[in-house]
Design a protein around this motif. Structure first.
Motif, short mmCIF file in Angstrom:
data_model
loop_
_atom_site.label_atom_id
_atom_site.label_comp_id
_atom_site.label_asym_id
_atom_site.label_seq_id
_atom_site.Cartn_x
_atom_site.Cartn_y
_atom_site.Cartn_z
N TYR A 1 91.17 50.28 57.44
CA TYR A 1 91.17 48.80 56.94
C TYR A 1 91.60 47.97 57.71
N ASN A 2 92.79 48.43 58.30
CA ASN A 2 93.40 47.41 59.46
C ASN A 2 92.46 46.96 60.53
N HIS B 1 89.17 47.23 60.44
CA HIS B 1 87.62 47.01 60.25
C HIS B 1 87.65 45.93 58.90
N ARG B 2 88.75 45.49 58.50
CA ARG B 2 89.18 44.63 57.43
C ARG B 2 87.85 43.64 57.13
N ASN B 3 87.29 42.94 58.11
CA ASN B 3 86.33 41.92 57.55
C ASN B 3 84.98 42.68 57.12
N TYR B 4 84.73 43.58 57.87
CA TYR B 4 83.40 44.19 57.61
C TYR B 4 83.69 44.97 56.19
N LYS C 1 85.69 44.47 53.63
CA LYS C 1 85.80 43.70 52.57
C LYS C 1 84.34 42.96 52.01
N LYS C 2 83.23 42.94 52.81
CA LYS C 2 82.07 42.86 52.27
C LYS C 2 81.48 43.75 51.51
N TRP D 1 84.70 45.21 48.04
CA TRP D 1 85.34 43.96 47.68
C TRP D 1 86.38 44.18 46.21
N ASN E 1 90.60 48.46 47.68
CA ASN E 1 90.81 48.82 49.18
C ASN E 1 90.91 50.38 49.52
#
Length: 77
Positions: free
Chosen positions: A21-22, A24-27, A29-30, A33, A36
């Motif tokens: 997650y740290n 690739h967080r932006n990807y 989150k899609k 959502w 986590n």
């Protein structure tokens, strides 16, 4: 100090999810959502007793291969 295989599996899942997650967080989150989390809450853990690394590796490599002398049955179409 003794640590159970269950505790090790739990820690590995927590640490790997955190690191992924740290990175690739932006990807993620899609697609994730709501929570986590990656994967399910379940996992499989077993102990091997006093089996050697070589024995475990050979067993792992042989998984999915038909046993010698076994007959494979195929469904009739």
């Amino acid at each position: 100090m003794q640590v159970s295989a269950l505790d090790v599996a739990h820690q590995l899942k927590q640490i790997s999810t955190y690191r992924i997650y740290n990175k690739h967080r932006n990807y993620l989150k899609k697609h994730f959502w709501k929570e986590n989390t990656l994967g399910s809450d379940g996992y499989f853990v077993c102990s091997t007793g006093k089996a050697s690394t070589e024995t475990i590796q050979k067993y792992s490599e042989e998984q999915g291969k038909p046993e010698r002398g076994s007959v494979r049955l195929h469904p009739i179409p």
